[in-house]
Design a protein around this motif. Structure first.
Motif, PDB file in Angstrom:
ATOM      1  N   LYS A 185      35.378  53.164  59.223  1.00  0.00           N
ATOM      2  CA  LYS A 185      36.379  52.605  60.138  1.00  0.00           C
ATOM      3  C   LYS A 185      35.685  51.915  61.304  1.00  0.00           C
ATOM      4  O   LYS A 185      35.416  52.516  62.335  1.00  0.00           O
ATOM      5  CB  LYS A 185      37.325  53.691  60.634  1.00  0.00           C
ATOM      6  CG  LYS A 185      38.154  54.266  59.509  1.00  0.00           C
ATOM      7  CD  LYS A 185      39.184  55.243  60.005  1.00  0.00           C
ATOM      8  CE  LYS A 185      39.974  55.745  58.807  1.00  0.00           C
ATOM      9  NZ  LYS A 185      41.105  56.534  59.187  1.00  0.00           N
ATOM     10  N   THR A 186      35.383  50.643  61.102  1.00  0.00           N
ATOM     11  CA  THR A 186      34.766  49.813  62.130  1.00  0.00           C
ATOM     12  C   THR A 186      35.065  48.359  61.789  1.00  0.00           C
ATOM     13  O   THR A 186      35.220  48.017  60.615  1.00  0.00           O
ATOM     14  CB  THR A 186      33.241  50.036  62.224  1.00  0.00           C
ATOM     15  OG1 THR A 186      32.718  49.183  63.244  1.00  0.00           O
ATOM     16  CG2 THR A 186      32.545  49.757  60.929  1.00  0.00           C
ATOM     17  N   CYS A 187      35.172  47.534  62.818  1.00  0.00           N
ATOM     18  CA  CYS A 187      35.370  46.105  62.536  1.00  0.00           C
ATOM     19  C   CYS A 187      34.049  45.452  62.150  1.00  0.00           C
ATOM     20  O   CYS A 187      34.015  44.298  61.740  1.00  0.00           O
ATOM     21  CB  CYS A 187      36.017  45.403  63.723  1.00  0.00           C
ATOM     22  SG  CYS A 187      34.916  45.134  65.116  1.00  0.00           S
ATOM     23  N   ALA A 188      32.953  46.189  62.277  1.00  0.00           N
ATOM     24  CA  ALA A 188      31.626  45.645  61.967  1.00  0.00           C
ATOM     25  C   ALA A 188      31.313  45.794  60.481  1.00  0.00           C
ATOM     26  O   ALA A 188      30.306  46.373  60.100  1.00  0.00           O
ATOM     27  CB  ALA A 188      30.574  46.323  62.835  1.00  0.00           C
ATOM     28  N   ASP A 189      32.178  45.242  59.644  1.00  0.00           N
ATOM     29  CA  ASP A 189      31.914  45.266  58.206  1.00  0.00           C
ATOM     30  C   ASP A 189      31.211  43.985  57.764  1.00  0.00           C
ATOM     31  O   ASP A 189      31.020  43.728  56.592  1.00  0.00           O
ATOM     32  CB  ASP A 189      33.192  45.487  57.410  1.00  0.00           C
ATOM     33  CG  ASP A 189      34.254  44.439  57.686  1.00  0.00           C
ATOM     34  OD1 ASP A 189      34.048  43.563  58.562  1.00  0.00           O
ATOM     35  OD2 ASP A 189      35.308  44.498  57.035  1.00  0.00           O
ATOM     36  N   LYS A 190      30.828  43.184  58.765  1.00  0.00           N
ATOM     37  CA  LYS A 190      30.110  41.940  58.544  1.00  0.00           C
ATOM     38  C   LYS A 190      29.202  41.723  59.747  1.00  0.00           C
ATOM     39  O   LYS A 190      29.530  42.109  60.855  1.00  0.00           O
ATOM     40  CB  LYS A 190      31.115  40.794  58.456  1.00  0.00           C
ATOM     41  CG  LYS A 190      30.514  39.427  58.245  1.00  0.00           C
ATOM     42  CD  LYS A 190      31.539  38.310  58.351  1.00  0.00           C
ATOM     43  CE  LYS A 190      32.555  38.406  57.232  1.00  0.00           C
ATOM     44  NZ  LYS A 190      33.424  37.218  57.177  1.00  0.00           N
TER      45      LYS A 190
END
Length: 128
Positions: free
Chosen positions: A77-82
């Motif tokens: 659960k993080t927006c840092a998947d890229k």
């Protein structure tokens, strides 16, 4: 085997193992700062990507060094998947628990920013 024979056996085994260890001058050095690990191909800087962004949040490398940054996303659960390097036009998906390597250009002194796909988490590579 009695206790005395066992003690002698143990002492000889310990000495034999100690003789196989390299002398202190031949041991490997501690990894450099910023988590950079030298390899035959250059330095690898490991970056953990978690719920709170990138760790380490910034790194400094020497101009002209061959540097690869290895990003590993450790939180689902993080927006840092890229990870995105806007200055050099690089964008890579970060699958969970899978290291992703990105070569960093170090031909000139500069600050290269990298961020998550949404730009909420920002970090930098300082090339000096």
């Amino acid at each position: 085997m009695n206790i005395q024979q066992f003690g002698i056996f143990f002492a000889l085994a310990f000495l034999a193992a100690a003789c196989k260890s390299p002398p202190p001058s031949e041991t490997t050095a501690a990894p450099p700062a910023n988590g950079a690990a030298p390899t035959a191909a250059g330095k690898v800087i490991k970056v953990s990507v978690g719920a709170h962004g990138f760790d380490p949040s910034s790194v400094t490398v020497a101009r002209g060094d061959n540097v690869t940054m290895e990003f590993t996303r450790t939180a689902e659960k993080t927006c840092a998947d890229k990870v995105v390097f806007p200055d050099i036009g690089v964008s890579k998906e970060l699958p969970l628990n899978t290291p992703v390597g990105i070569s960093v250009p170090t031909d000139q002194a500069r600050r290269l920013t990298f961020q998550c796909g949404m730009g909420m988490y920002r970090s930098a590579v300082l090339v000096q």
